[in-house]
Design a protein around this motif. Structure first.
Motif, short mmCIF file in Angstrom:
data_model
loop_
_atom_site.label_atom_id
_atom_site.label_comp_id
_atom_site.label_asym_id
_atom_site.label_seq_id
_atom_site.Cartn_x
_atom_site.Cartn_y
_atom_site.Cartn_z
N ASN A 206 0.80 -1.23 0.00
CA ASN A 206 0.00 0.00 0.00
C ASN A 206 0.82 1.28 0.00
O ASN A 206 0.35 2.34 0.41
CB ASN A 206 -0.98 0.03 1.19
CG ASN A 206 -2.32 -0.58 0.83
OD1 ASN A 206 -2.78 -0.46 -0.30
ND2 ASN A 206 -2.94 -1.24 1.78
N LYS A 207 2.06 1.17 -0.46
CA LYS A 207 2.91 2.35 -0.62
C LYS A 207 3.58 2.27 -1.98
O LYS A 207 3.75 1.18 -2.53
CB LYS A 207 3.97 2.44 0.47
CG LYS A 207 3.42 2.58 1.88
CD LYS A 207 4.56 2.62 2.89
CE LYS A 207 4.04 2.82 4.32
NZ LYS A 207 3.25 1.67 4.80
N LYS A 209 6.91 4.09 -4.50
CA LYS A 209 8.04 4.99 -4.66
C LYS A 209 8.22 5.27 -6.15
O LYS A 209 7.98 4.41 -6.99
CB LYS A 209 9.31 4.34 -4.10
CG LYS A 209 10.53 5.26 -4.12
CD LYS A 209 11.72 4.62 -3.41
CE LYS A 209 12.92 5.55 -3.40
NZ LYS A 209 14.07 4.94 -2.68
N SER A 254 7.97 9.03 -2.09
CA SER A 254 7.05 7.91 -1.86
C SER A 254 5.70 8.42 -1.39
O SER A 254 5.57 9.53 -0.88
CB SER A 254 7.63 6.95 -0.82
OG SER A 254 8.86 6.40 -1.27
N ASP A 256 1.87 7.06 0.53
CA ASP A 256 1.12 6.06 1.29
C ASP A 256 -0.31 6.02 0.74
O ASP A 256 -1.09 6.95 0.93
CB ASP A 256 1.12 6.46 2.77
CG ASP A 256 0.47 5.42 3.67
OD1 ASP A 256 -0.45 4.71 3.22
OD2 ASP A 256 0.87 5.32 4.85
N ILE A 263 4.98 10.49 1.76
CA ILE A 263 5.96 10.02 2.74
C ILE A 263 7.22 10.83 2.52
O ILE A 263 7.79 10.84 1.43
CB ILE A 263 6.25 8.52 2.56
CG1 ILE A 263 4.97 7.70 2.74
CG2 ILE A 263 7.33 8.06 3.54
CD1 ILE A 263 5.13 6.23 2.39
N GLN A 269 6.26 10.87 8.34
CA GLN A 269 5.04 11.37 7.72
C GLN A 269 4.47 12.54 8.52
O GLN A 269 4.50 12.53 9.75
CB GLN A 269 4.01 10.25 7.67
CG GLN A 269 3.52 9.96 6.28
CD GLN A 269 2.58 8.80 6.27
OE1 GLN A 269 2.99 7.67 6.35
NE2 GLN A 269 1.31 9.10 6.18
#
Length: 270
Positions: A206-207, A209, A254, A256, A263, A269
């Motif tokens: 769920n992230k 980059k 990145s 989230d 991020i 964060q």
């Protein structure tokens, strides 16, 4: 075991020996000892497309490259194709027409097998049409009528590796902001992600980059407090929107997806 990583590419990635995006795919697949599969079904010239990628991956040092030839739904049910998928460390889905991928592979045994292998850790990558197909929903058409400038965006069903996300590709280069905005205005729970050419997002847990040359735009309408579509006298649709959030990310940043937040570089964060 967590699901594998998804490398989602905005198209027109550099096919050279030191191209960042495809080099990243090879690294994720296990470097030179990997066995990579190319799925060219989206293209109407699959042999030519496959040849280009075989040449590029071999330039990057990969010895074993296989082409997953699927030209019909019957092929996508063939047990020999599933055996081939089982032998691979990663699969690369080429560009073309995402509707062909949906029509020929969606809901087949091949689709099931890719989902199962990805859930067990297989790396999947897709460029252009292969990027759009990654999510549960995808843009399959966006037409503007010549006489009234009315933009109509049609959504279809993707492979579903990601949910609550809508991916658009060749984003800045083909001026696709309006079509993504229109799609998200109609589906405010979904996060819109527009990826530029020679640029990619690497999604895991769920992230994501950003890698590559240009930028990624994230369009979030969940917090919107007003969306209205007005039809003008000539029949065109005009949007009035308030409260949408836009994020633009460049290489190294990145995002989230679960919390819908940037991020920061140090992982903190705000």
């Amino acid at each position: 075991m967590s699901a594998g990583q998804l490398l989602i590419i905005g198209g027109a990635e550099e096919k050279i020996h030191d191209g960042e995006v495809l080099s990243k795919f090879v690294e994720l697949a296990g470097d030179k000892n990997s066995r990579i599969g190319i799925l060219p079904t989206a293209s109407e010239i699959p042999d030519d497309v496959s040849s280009d990628y075989i040449h590029t991956f071999k330039q990057l040092g990969v010895v074993r490259v296989e082409v997953i030839n699927v030209a019909t739904r019957e092929c996508a049910e063939d047990p020999s194709i599933m055996e081939l998928i089982d032998s691979l460390s990663a699969v690369f889905i080429t560009g073309g027409d995402q509707s062909r991928l949906s029509e020929l592979i969606g809901g087949t045994k091949l689709h099931e097998t890719l989902m199962e292998k990805w859930k067990k850790g297989m790396v999947l990558a897709g460029t252009s049409a292969g990027a759009s197909i990654m999510a549960k929903q995808m843009i399959v058409a966006a037409d503007t009528k010549l006489n009234d400038d009315k933009l109509t965006v049609k959504l279809g069903t993707g492979f579903g590796f990601l949910d609550h996300v809508l991916i658009d590709q060749h984003f800045s280069q083909r001026a696709r902001f309006d079509r993504l905005l229109s799609a998200i205005a109609d589906n405010t729970e979904i996060i819109g992600i527009g990826i530029d050419e020679n640029t990619a997002i690497l999604v895991h847990d769920n992230k994501f980059k950003v890698y590559g040359e240009h930028q990624v735009l994230v369009m979030d309408g969940k917090s919107s407090n007003y969306v209205n579509v007005k039809v003008s006298e000539n029949g065109s649709e005009e949007l009035t929107i308030s409260g949408f959030q836009l994020h633009t990310l460049t290489k190294g940043y990145s995002f989230d997806l679960a919390n819908r937040k940037l991020i920061l570089e140090k992982g903190i964060q705000e």
